[in-house]
Design an enzyme around this catalytic site. Structure first.
Site, PDB file in Angstrom:
ATOM      1  N   LYS A  32       0.868  -0.960  -0.203  1.00 12.66           N
ATOM      2  CA  LYS A  32      -0.180   0.509  -0.018  1.00 12.66           C
ATOM      3  C   LYS A  32       0.758   1.545  -0.105  1.00 12.66           C
ATOM      4  O   LYS A  32       1.918   1.430   1.107  1.00 12.66           O
ATOM      5  CB  LYS A  32      -0.928   0.000   1.121  1.00 12.66           C
ATOM      6  CG  LYS A  32      -1.930   0.738   1.050  1.00 12.66           C
ATOM      7  CD  LYS A  32      -2.967  -0.099   2.535  1.00 12.66           C
ATOM      8  CE  LYS A  32      -3.959   0.930   2.343  1.00 12.66           C
ATOM      9  NZ  LYS A  32      -4.862   1.396   3.357  1.00 12.66           N
TER      10      LYS A  32
HETATM   11  C1  E4P Z   1      -8.133   1.748   4.003  1.00 13.49           C
HETATM   12  O1  E4P Z   1      -7.791   1.130   3.053  1.00 13.49           O
HETATM   13  C2  E4P Z   1      -7.824   2.537   4.916  1.00 13.49           C
HETATM   14  O2  E4P Z   1      -6.600   3.113   5.279  1.00 13.49           O
HETATM   15  C3  E4P Z   1      -9.373   3.246   5.965  1.00 13.49           C
HETATM   16  O3  E4P Z   1     -10.278   2.674   5.010  1.00 13.49           O
HETATM   17  C4  E4P Z   1      -9.659   5.037   5.708  1.00 13.49           C
HETATM   18  O4  E4P Z   1     -10.327   4.715   7.182  1.00 13.49           O
HETATM   19  P1  E4P Z   1     -10.341   5.802   8.258  1.00 13.49           P
HETATM   20  O5  E4P Z   1     -10.847   6.985   7.516  1.00 13.49           O
HETATM   21  O6  E4P Z   1     -11.803   5.218   9.167  1.00 13.49           O
HETATM   22  O7  E4P Z   1      -9.587   6.183   8.884  1.00 13.49           O
END
Ligand code: E4P
Length: 218
Positions: A88
């Site tokens: 990622k």
């Molecule tokens: C996923 O890949 C993200 O890191 C995550 O969905 C972020 O979510 P949040 O806005 O609830 O922190």
């Protein structure tokens, strides 16, 4: 549409996996910190454990470097943990460059922290396997996250991009339904949003009546 769970919590990952409808896991540094994991070895072991629980799905592991060389070095280590690891990478200049490098070298990526259609085009050009628009955070700011999913889906269809749209930052079951309608390929959700899809009061009332009536002939 694929279902990923958005957590680093092993109990929640097991529970979602046991449902039989889970296709993968996304994590981020905040979610890892929430589990109290400390040190690189512990972090890498945690990713390995997640891969052993969800054996048939993509597991996103996020880099924390922000320069090209650092992202590439870190991504190579993460990808070596397990064949199902997806590296990622944040949507920054060196991140785009690194994603292209990963694509050219057979390492799959998930482009994270995406908040605009322009960023989604760049992620696709760099060959990311997934692009992650954060729809909940967009909604939090008073914009419309689902509209962004629709726009990216239109652009990717017109242009023939193969990058999959991974709707992230999901806050509730309605987000999942709206993202499915808008053309998301994947939704990554907290466990409670996945379980929220199960709920309807008429199901509970109907089942109670069926079970009551079943007593009459059993
Ligand atoms: C996923 O890949 C993200 O890191 C995550 O969905 C972020 O979510 P949040 O806005 O609830 O922190």
């Amino acid at each position: 549409m694929k279902f990923f769970i958005d957590t680093a919590n092993l109990a929640q990952i097991r529970e979602a996996n046991d449902l039989g409808v889970l296709d993968g896991v996304t994590t981020n540094p905040s979610l890892m910190a929430k589990e109290g994991i400390k040190g690189q070895e512990a972090v890498y072991n945690h990713y390995k454990t997640i891969c052993e629980i969800v054996t048939n799905g993509d597991i996103s592991a996020e880099v924390v470097s922000t320069d090209f060389d650092g992202i590439v070095a870190e991504g190579k280590k993460l990808a070596a943990i397990h064949p199902n690891i997806i590296v990622k990478v944040p949507m920054i200049k060196d991140g785009v460059k690194a994603m292209k490098w990963f694509t050219d070298n057979g390492i799959k990526t998930n482009c994270t922290l995406v908040f605009s259609a322009g960023q989604a085009i760049l992620a696709a050009k760099a060959g990311a396997k997934y692009v992650s628009p954060f729809i909940g955070r967009i909604d939090d700011g008073g914009w419309d996250g689902v509209q962004l999913i629709e726009q990216i889906a239109r652009i990717y269809t017109i242009q023939g991009f193969e990058t999959e749209i991974l709707a992230a930052s999901i806050r509730n079951p309605l987000h999942i339904i709206k993202c499915a309608e808008a053309g998301a390929d994947v939704c990554t959700c907290p466990l409670e949003s996945i379980l929220g899809l199960l709920k309807h009061p008429l199901t509970d009332i109907g089942l109670a009546k069926f079970l009551e009536d079943a007593k009459k002939f059993s």
